[in-house]
Design an enzyme around this catalytic site. Sequence first.
Site, short mmCIF file in Angstrom:
data_model
loop_
_atom_site.label_atom_id
_atom_site.label_comp_id
_atom_site.label_asym_id
_atom_site.label_seq_id
_atom_site.Cartn_x
_atom_site.Cartn_y
_atom_site.Cartn_z
N GLU A 38 1.11 6.70 -7.05
CA GLU A 38 -0.15 7.52 -7.35
C GLU A 38 0.14 8.88 -6.88
OE1 GLU A 38 -3.55 6.17 -4.92
OE2 GLU A 38 -3.94 4.33 -6.09
N GLU A 45 0.75 -1.36 0.00
CA GLU A 45 0.12 0.22 -0.05
C GLU A 45 0.86 1.28 0.03
OE1 GLU A 45 -2.91 2.29 -0.63
OE2 GLU A 45 -3.39 0.22 -0.20
#
Length: 122
Positions: A80, A73
């Site tokens: 991102e 993550e």
Amino acid sequence: MESPYKGKTGMRRLINAFGYSVEGIKAAYLNEDAFRQEVWMAVILIPLALYLGHDAVGKALMIASVLLVIVVELLNSAIEATVDRISLENHQLAKRAKDIGSAAVLLALVNLAVCWGLLIFA
């Protein structure tokens, strides 16, 4: 241009690296909903793994599968953020990068479920 901190060595480098890591965890926790959810999942699952694991190896595998989700993550969030820094416009390559990062998180979650299922029910 290279970072001016790259030249640091020894203890100073380790101290700097630790500080950067703490800042990264703080940034992810403050800015990423999925990371916060997975941290709270870890807060529940890691003690549960210590209770439910049959032996040291089983406990280690259960905890490692939880930590793997958090690591993946963090990497996905970094991808991102980098893509968004480059451009916020819709672009096929930006979408592909984000989708691939998301797929990595999904596979880490599947890995967690498989490990826990096998270790608890086998």
